[in-house]
Design an enzyme around this catalytic site. Structure first.
Site, PDB file in Angstrom:
ATOM      1  N   CYS A  10       0.885  -1.159   0.000  1.00 55.46           N
ATOM      2  CA  CYS A  10       0.000   0.000   0.000  1.00 55.46           C
ATOM      3  C   CYS A  10       0.921   1.205   0.000  1.00 55.46           C
ATOM      4  CB  CYS A  10      -0.909   0.018   1.224  1.00 55.46           C
ATOM      5  SG  CYS A  10      -1.902   1.527   1.321  1.00 55.46           S
ATOM      6  N   CYS A  45      -0.549   4.340   2.201  1.00 55.85           N
ATOM      7  CA  CYS A  45      -0.665   4.269   3.663  1.00 55.85           C
ATOM      8  C   CYS A  45      -0.269   2.873   4.133  1.00 55.85           C
ATOM      9  CB  CYS A  45      -2.058   4.681   4.134  1.00 55.85           C
ATOM     10  SG  CYS A  45      -3.424   4.028   3.177  1.00 55.85           S
ATOM     11  N   SER A  46      -1.214   2.046   4.528  1.00 44.49           N
ATOM     12  CA  SER A  46      -0.840   0.754   5.108  1.00 44.49           C
ATOM     13  C   SER A  46      -1.945  -0.270   4.931  1.00 44.49           C
ATOM     14  CB  SER A  46      -0.551   0.940   6.593  1.00 44.49           C
ATOM     15  OG  SER A  46      -1.715   1.439   7.219  1.00 44.49           O
ATOM     16  N   CYS A  47      -2.788  -0.098   3.901  1.00 44.79           N
ATOM     17  CA  CYS A  47      -3.924  -1.004   3.718  1.00 44.79           C
ATOM     18  C   CYS A  47      -3.415  -2.441   3.571  1.00 44.79           C
ATOM     19  CB  CYS A  47      -4.732  -0.602   2.490  1.00 44.79           C
ATOM     20  SG  CYS A  47      -5.411   1.060   2.638  1.00 44.79           S
TER      21      CYS A  47
END
Lengths: 211, 102
Positions: free
Chosen positions: A113, A116-118
């Site tokens: 991702c 962000c951090s999905c």
């Protein structure tokens, strides 16, 4: 350990009291306290959600992969809709759609991702720190082969690499290839070969060493 | 223009294969977010926007769940779910509680 005299304080619990109490820890407790006091959330909901967080582990994804290896019809349903296929196994993969990207002998998939951090957290548990790091997010889309090599995964040049950039609305997981030499293994033994990194794409499952 | 969180394709150093077991307070942040999203109080997009609004300094200096709780509290203040004064008082109360227990 007793100090030998009566003491008005309850015994110390080093496991919860040691370590500095940071400003952000206090902020977290404060937000929770206010949401509880206002009835936005209940203590029971908070406890149950914490239990759900602890229950989600890569083993859930590994069960899904092993079943897909053993059952072609299930594999087709995984590729169609991971969340629905997981529900068949009694696994709650969450509300956000997860798409399975399937490795082939000539194609390797890896997920990231960049913004962000999905990550499919409801299915696989928390993402590792490096998945959320600047280095991984920046580089894996530009030089995936080099990044995978840093993880010890050396892919032949003829294997193409596809990188899948997750979003808040769509997460990915890798459906790895079943390793050769595992024909005699049952589903449980196969699931044990599927690590978290195999479903991120920074590793591939390996057959167990022959006895 | 590329914003500071939009780092795909930029040069960066080696990927350090670090991980840590999440602390209880980090899981609590996660649980708060899940409940608020589940109840429709805030969305994941609002969480992400709140993180991006922290700016380049905080974005790189705060830890992952520090960014989350910062964003969550800001979004809740914006929405009027929480008020600044009561949040300040609740932070002081949480600290006092911890000190009294020590």
């Amino acid at each position: 350990m007793s100090s030998g005299h009566s003491h008005p304080h309850p015994p110390k619990q080093p496991d919860i009291e040691d370590g500095p109490y940071s400003w952000h820890m206090a902020l977290t407790d404060a937000v929770a306290d206010l949401l509880l006091a206002k009835g936005v959330i209940t203590a029971d909901e908070l406890r149950r959600t914490l239990e759900t967080i602890d229950a989600a582990t890569p083993a859930q994804g590994a069960r899904l992969v092993a079943r897909a290896w053993c059952d072609p019809a299930f594999r087709a349903r995984v590729l169609e809709d991971v969340n629905a296929a997981a529900a068949e196994l009694g696994i709650d993969a969450g509300a956000i759609p997860i798409r399975a990207v399937e490795n082939r002998p000539d194609l390797h998939n890896v997920i990231v991702c960049t913004l962000c951090s999905c990550y499919p957290r409801y299915l696989l548990g928390a993402a590792p720190d490096w998945y959320k790091s600047r280095a991984y997010r920046s580089r894996v889309v530009r030089e995936p082969r080099a990044v995978l090599a840093e993880f010890g995964l050396l892919l032949p040049d003829e294997v193409r690499i596809e990188v899948h950039d997750s979003t808040a609305e769509l997460r990915y997981m890798v459906l790895p290839l079943r390793p050769a030499g595992t024909e005699g293994l049952d589903e449980e033994a196969l699931a044990a070969l599927v690590t978290r990194d195999c479903m991120i794409g920074t590793a591939v499952p390996l057959a167990p060493p022959r006895p | 223009m590329r914003r500071h969180h939009d780092m795909g394709g930029l040069p960066a150093g080696p990927v350090e294969p670090v991980e840590h077991a999440h602390a209880p307070w980090e899981k609590k942040v996660d649980a708060i977010l899940r409940l608020l999203v589940g109840k429709g109080v805030m969305t994941l997009d609002e969480l992400r926007r709140g993180i991006e609004d922290l700016g380049p300094g905080a974005y790189d200096e705060l830890s992952y769940f520090e960014r989350w709780i910062s964003s969550i509290s800001n979004v809740l203040l914006e929405k009027g779910v929480l008020e600044v004064a009561e949040l300040g008082a609740a932070i002081e109360a949480a600290r006092a509680r911890r000190e009294a227990a020590a």
